[in-house]
Enzyme design. Structure first.
Site, PDB file in Angstrom:
ATOM      1  N   CYS A   1     -10.144  -4.775  -0.640  1.00 21.62           N
ATOM      2  CA  CYS A   1     -10.103  -5.009  -2.174  1.00 21.62           C
ATOM      3  C   CYS A   1     -11.076  -4.545  -2.607  1.00 21.62           C
ATOM      4  O   CYS A   1     -11.600  -5.071  -3.966  1.00 21.62           O
ATOM      5  CB  CYS A   1      -9.668  -6.339  -2.028  1.00 21.62           C
ATOM      6  SG  CYS A   1      -8.010  -6.945  -0.761  1.00 21.62           S
TER       7      CYS A   1
ATOM      8  N   CYS B   1      -0.582 -17.320  -5.023  1.00 26.18           N
ATOM      9  CA  CYS B   1      -0.885 -16.097  -4.379  1.00 26.18           C
ATOM     10  C   CYS B   1      -0.494 -15.290  -5.785  1.00 26.18           C
ATOM     11  O   CYS B   1      -0.371 -14.804  -6.694  1.00 26.18           O
ATOM     12  CB  CYS B   1       0.186 -15.223  -2.954  1.00 26.18           C
ATOM     13  SG  CYS B   1       0.556 -17.053  -2.002  1.00 26.18           S
TER      14      CYS B   1
ATOM     15  N   HIS C   1      -3.449  -7.128  -9.070  1.00 27.63           N
ATOM     16  CA  HIS C   1      -4.411  -6.811  -7.439  1.00 27.63           C
ATOM     17  C   HIS C   1      -3.412  -6.040  -6.620  1.00 27.63           C
ATOM     18  O   HIS C   1      -3.383  -5.720  -5.798  1.00 27.63           O
ATOM     19  CB  HIS C   1      -4.466  -8.209  -6.841  1.00 27.63           C
ATOM     20  CG  HIS C   1      -5.353  -7.624  -5.795  1.00 27.63           C
ATOM     21  ND1 HIS C   1      -6.724  -6.857  -6.067  1.00 27.63           N
ATOM     22  CD2 HIS C   1      -5.883  -7.962  -4.377  1.00 27.63           C
ATOM     23  CE1 HIS C   1      -7.469  -7.013  -4.469  1.00 27.63           C
ATOM     24  NE2 HIS C   1      -7.377  -8.034  -4.162  1.00 27.63           N
TER      25      HIS C   1
HETATM   26  C1  LIG Z   1       3.218 -13.904  -1.694  1.00 35.31           C
HETATM   27  C2  LIG Z   1       4.413 -13.087  -1.475  1.00 35.31           C
HETATM   28  C3  LIG Z   1       4.154 -12.513   0.436  1.00 35.31           C
HETATM   29  C4  LIG Z   1       5.432 -12.854  -2.380  1.00 35.31           C
HETATM   30  O1  LIG Z   1       6.345 -12.379  -1.470  1.00 35.31           O
HETATM   31  P1  LIG Z   1       8.052 -12.171  -1.868  1.00 35.31           P
HETATM   32  O2  LIG Z   1       8.041 -12.623  -1.723  1.00 35.31           O
HETATM   33  O3  LIG Z   1       8.298 -11.048  -1.652  1.00 35.31           O
HETATM   34  O4  LIG Z   1       7.720 -12.932  -3.943  1.00 35.31           O
HETATM   35  P2  LIG Z   1       7.868 -11.363  -4.663  1.00 35.31           P
HETATM   36  O5  LIG Z   1       6.796 -10.298  -4.342  1.00 35.31           O
HETATM   37  O6  LIG Z   1       9.387 -10.601  -4.710  1.00 35.31           O
HETATM   38  O7  LIG Z   1       7.772 -11.506  -6.037  1.00 35.31           O
HETATM   39  C5  LIG Z   1       8.675 -13.141  -6.770  1.00 35.31           C
HETATM   40  C6  LIG Z   1       9.114 -12.908  -8.103  1.00 35.31           C
HETATM   41  O8  LIG Z   1       7.690 -14.677  -8.060  1.00 35.31           O
HETATM   42  C7  LIG Z   1       7.021 -14.169  -9.082  1.00 35.31           C
HETATM   43  N1  LIG Z   1       5.118 -13.950  -9.191  1.00 35.31           N
HETATM   44  C8  LIG Z   1       4.891 -14.096  -7.908  1.00 35.31           C
HETATM   45  N2  LIG Z   1       3.689 -13.970  -7.331  1.00 35.31           N
HETATM   46  C9  LIG Z   1       3.754 -14.655  -8.987  1.00 35.31           C
HETATM   47  C10 LIG Z   1       1.975 -13.827  -9.688  1.00 35.31           C
HETATM   48  N3  LIG Z   1       0.978 -14.874  -9.253  1.00 35.31           N
HETATM   49  N4  LIG Z   1       2.058 -14.801 -10.714  1.00 35.31           N
HETATM   50  C11 LIG Z   1       3.487 -14.965 -11.329  1.00 35.31           C
HETATM   51  N5  LIG Z   1       4.399 -14.866 -11.102  1.00 35.31           N
HETATM   52  C12 LIG Z   1       4.262 -14.570  -9.647  1.00 35.31           C
HETATM   53  C13 LIG Z   1       7.844 -13.097  -9.812  1.00 35.31           C
HETATM   54  O9  LIG Z   1       8.809 -13.448 -11.050  1.00 35.31           O
HETATM   55  C14 LIG Z   1       8.342 -12.255  -9.017  1.00 35.31           C
HETATM   56  O10 LIG Z   1       9.482 -11.324  -9.424  1.00 35.31           O
HETATM   57  P3  LIG Z   1       9.098  -9.830  -9.727  1.00 35.31           P
HETATM   58  O11 LIG Z   1       9.114  -9.812  -8.339  1.00 35.31           O
HETATM   59  O12 LIG Z   1      10.298  -9.966 -11.104  1.00 35.31           O
HETATM   60  O13 LIG Z   1       7.502  -9.783 -10.085  1.00 35.31           O
HETATM   61  C15 LIG Z   1       3.562 -11.242  -1.838  1.00 35.31           C
HETATM   62  O14 LIG Z   1       3.519 -11.103  -3.494  1.00 35.31           O
HETATM   63  C16 LIG Z   1       2.011 -11.315  -1.495  1.00 35.31           C
HETATM   64  O15 LIG Z   1       2.076 -10.403  -0.128  1.00 35.31           O
HETATM   65  N6  LIG Z   1       0.818 -10.975  -2.280  1.00 35.31           N
HETATM   66  C17 LIG Z   1      -0.672 -11.209  -1.404  1.00 35.31           C
HETATM   67  C18 LIG Z   1      -0.939  -9.962  -1.156  1.00 35.31           C
HETATM   68  C19 LIG Z   1      -1.835  -9.832  -0.713  1.00 35.31           C
HETATM   69  O16 LIG Z   1      -2.542 -10.379   0.447  1.00 35.31           O
HETATM   70  N7  LIG Z   1      -2.865  -9.085  -1.568  1.00 35.31           N
HETATM   71  C20 LIG Z   1      -4.497  -8.963  -1.282  1.00 35.31           C
HETATM   72  C21 LIG Z   1      -5.146 -10.270  -1.051  1.00 35.31           C
HETATM   73  S1  LIG Z   1      -7.174  -9.744  -1.202  1.00 35.31           S
END
Ligand SMILES: CC(C)(COP(=O)(O)OP(=O)(O)OC[C@H]1O[C@@H](n2cnc3c(N)ncnc32)[C@H](O)[C@@H]1OP(=O)(O)O)[C@@H](O)C(=O)NCCC(=O)NCCS
Ligand SMILES: [Zn+2]
Lengths: 135, 385
Positions: free
Chosen positions: B85, B208, B334
């Site tokens: 990142c 997240c 991100h």
């Molecule tokens: C947390 C996580 C597991 C959720 O994944 P998921 O269960 O597949 O959820 P989705 O990504 O489908 O999100 C579902 C909905 O929640 C909402 N949402 C999720 N994260 C959001 C955020 N940060 N802000 C606003 N809305 C958010 C959105 O409405 C999303 O719908 P969309 O697909 O129409 O945009 C995933 O986002 C993740 O792995 N995040 C971390 C990424 C990471 O580690 N990056 C590196 C870090 S250094």
């Protein structure tokens, strides 16, 4: 070969410390000790970064420790199944371990600072791992 | 005499959940915007490029080759810089040293990531292998889980609350609505965040950042050419880069990122300033707890008082130190390899006075804090106008 049996999922087959798994199968959780400078290393390593020696021997660990932090995952990376609880604990020997908490303890309230024991656990498909249990 | 180094052009695509185009086209958009942002600059003037990306999200091997061909940057030198990142901050650091050494005069740093080709579960499987694959990945140690463990330790040590974490996302949501390039432009409330589904306790979905597609480009130049190609060069006055053990088990602390603390010391020393001299900051809020730790690691407040800083709204515009007024990773998105460049773009616009509705009045000194993985790489950069 042999290390691929360790953990829920494996990303490493070959390592100089694959005997760790044999010890685990015999119910022993072992660290390594640098014969040159005396450093105890866990998870075990074949090489000492302190003095650059590779003259290393196995040494048993008490496995008793304290919980430093934990989390219960309700979302899992591909190949894993949620929920599961991950934890970091500091063992008596001053080394730390990162692993899962035993399923039975997962439901109870975990408290940072509580005493835990690192124990071996057999999984299906001849896999083996270690996990933390409340004591 | 060593040349000073300035940022003379910045660009980024709008960050999206799914861009629907290829990585070469994504990078083209960011690159063109950065070229247009500078004055009288054309592709031929670029002496070299650094392409920044985390591996494993796309099929293209060695993407620097692909992207430079598409942008018309051959035969100038190029290569890939990778620090998960923090890739594009590290790219900027390399570009700085190329210019400082006299080897090149103008260098483009192009960061990109197209994460939408993978599901969230597949993406976390890749990220999990950014941890120790012998001793931690085998247990399912994904990114949200590591940061959840930091959060739990921070709460236990300092009494930080889930509401305080939620307030970080509330701020992020509010500012993202003023950033047309942000992925999510929606306001949110503490209540809604607290009630969103748990990902890794105590972190919920809204704690997240979500996976994103996007590219960024920043163009760096030596002092002698900077004044010719920019009316508003922004100078890099401090750089810090440090590392910490990849495995959590080898870390001495889990309520702070030691790589950020170490990088901060280097950067503040080089720039000759203290935390209170920073007017506006971009910090790596991949998770809400990461922003709280950043406040403390950067010295914006005392250790353990990050929660209080957000309670008192000190990191809003008008507060002691405005942080992530572009929506941050949590709302802007991100796309990992593009993030550092996007953070630098935000600070450059702030220092030029071009930040529109989110302008911090009279901002002279800005800071970018960009972290790789679970705190393995920590980059801090200081900018002045
Ligand atoms: C947390 C996580 C597991 C959720 O994944 P998921 O269960 O597949 O959820 P989705 O990504 O489908 O999100 C579902 C909905 O929640 C909402 N949402 C999720 N994260 C959001 C955020 N940060 N802000 C606003 N809305 C958010 C959105 O409405 C999303 O719908 P969309 O697909 O129409 O945009 C995933 O986002 C993740 O792995 N995040 C971390 C990424 C990471 O580690 N990056 C590196 C870090 S250094
Ligand atoms: Zn030794």
């Amino acid at each position: 070969m042999g290390f691929e049996k360790f953990g829920i999922m494996s990303y490493t087959k070959e390592t100089k410390v694959e005997d760790f798994v044999k010890h685990l199968e015999d119910g022993r959780i072992m660290g390594t000790r640098c014969k040159k400078c005396g450093t105890i290393i866990f998870p075990p390593r074949a090489d000492c970064a302190k003095c650059l020696s590779s003259d290393i021997e196995w040494t048993p660990l008490s496995g008793r420790g304290k919980l430093i932090t934990h989390t219960t995952a309700h979302f899992a990376p591909a190949g894993f199944e949620a929920p599961y609880t991950l934890a970091l604990a500091e063992l008596g020997e001053g080394v730390r371990v990162f692993t899962r908490i035993c399923k039975d303890d997962e439901k109870d309230k975990l408290k940072i600072g509580m005493y835990v024991q690192l124990v071996t656990k057999r999984l299906g498909d001849e896999r083996i791992t270690y996990e933390l249990k409340k004591i | 005499m060593h040349s000073k180094v300035a940022v003379v052009g910045v660009g980024q695509t709008t960050f999206t959940r799914s861009c629907g185009i290829s990585i070469r086209e994504l990078c083209f958009e960011a690159f063109r915007e950065a070229i247009d942002d500078a004055r009288n600059l054309s592709t031929e003037d670029i002496d070299g490029s650094i392409i920044c990306s985390a591996p494993e999200y796309d099929k293209q091997r060695s993407p620097a080759g692909l992207i430079t061909e598409y942008l018309g940057l051959n035969p100038k030198p190029t290569f890939l810089a990778e620090a998960i990142c923090a890739s594009s901050s590290v790219g900027a650091r390399i570009a700085w040293s190329f210019i400082r050494s006299g080897l090149h005069k103008i260098v483009a740093v192009i960061g990109f990531q197209k994460m939408s080709e993978l599901t969230s579960a597949e993406s976390q499987e890749r990220m999990l292998r950014g941890g120790d694959i012998m001793w931690e990945s085998p247990f399912g140690s994904m990114m949200p889980a590591y940061y959840a463990m930091f959060a739990r330790a921070h709460m236990n040590e300092y009494g930080t609350t889930e509401e305080q974490l939620a307030k970080i996302k509330v701020k992020s949501g509010m500012y993202s609505m003023m950033n047309p390039k942000a992925m999510y432009q929606k306001e949110t409330t503490v209540e809604k965040i607290m009630n969103s589904k748990i990902v890794a306790s105590p972190l919920k979905v809204f704690d997240c950042c979500a996976n994103a597609d996007g590219a960024s480009c920043i163009i760096l130049a030596s002092e002698e050419v900077a004044e010719k190609i920019s009316d508003t060069p922004v100078w890099i006055t401090g750089l810090g880069l440090a590392s910490a053990p990849l495995s959590l088990a080898s870390r001495k602390t889990v309520s702070s990122l030691s790589c950020a603390v170490e990088a901060r010391k280097q950067a503040y020393k080089m720039a000759g300033l203290k935390a209170r001299d920073v007017d506006v900051a971009e910090v790596h809020d991949c998770f809400t707890i990461a922003e709280i730790m950043a406040y403390e690691d950067l010295g914006f407040c005392k250790r353990g008082e990050g929660g209080k800083l957000i309670d008192n709204e000190e990191t809003y515009i008008g507060g002691k130190i405005p942080v992530n007024v572009d929506g941050g990773l949590l709302s802007k998105g991100h796309p990992v390899g593009a993030t550092g460049g996007s953070q630098i773009r935000t600070i450059v616009q702030q220092l030029r006075g071009e930040a529109g509705k989110t302008q911090v009045a009279d901002a002279e000194t800005g800071l970018v804090h960009n972290i790789g993985g679970i705190g393995l790489y920590g980059s801090i950069m200081i900018f002045r106008r």
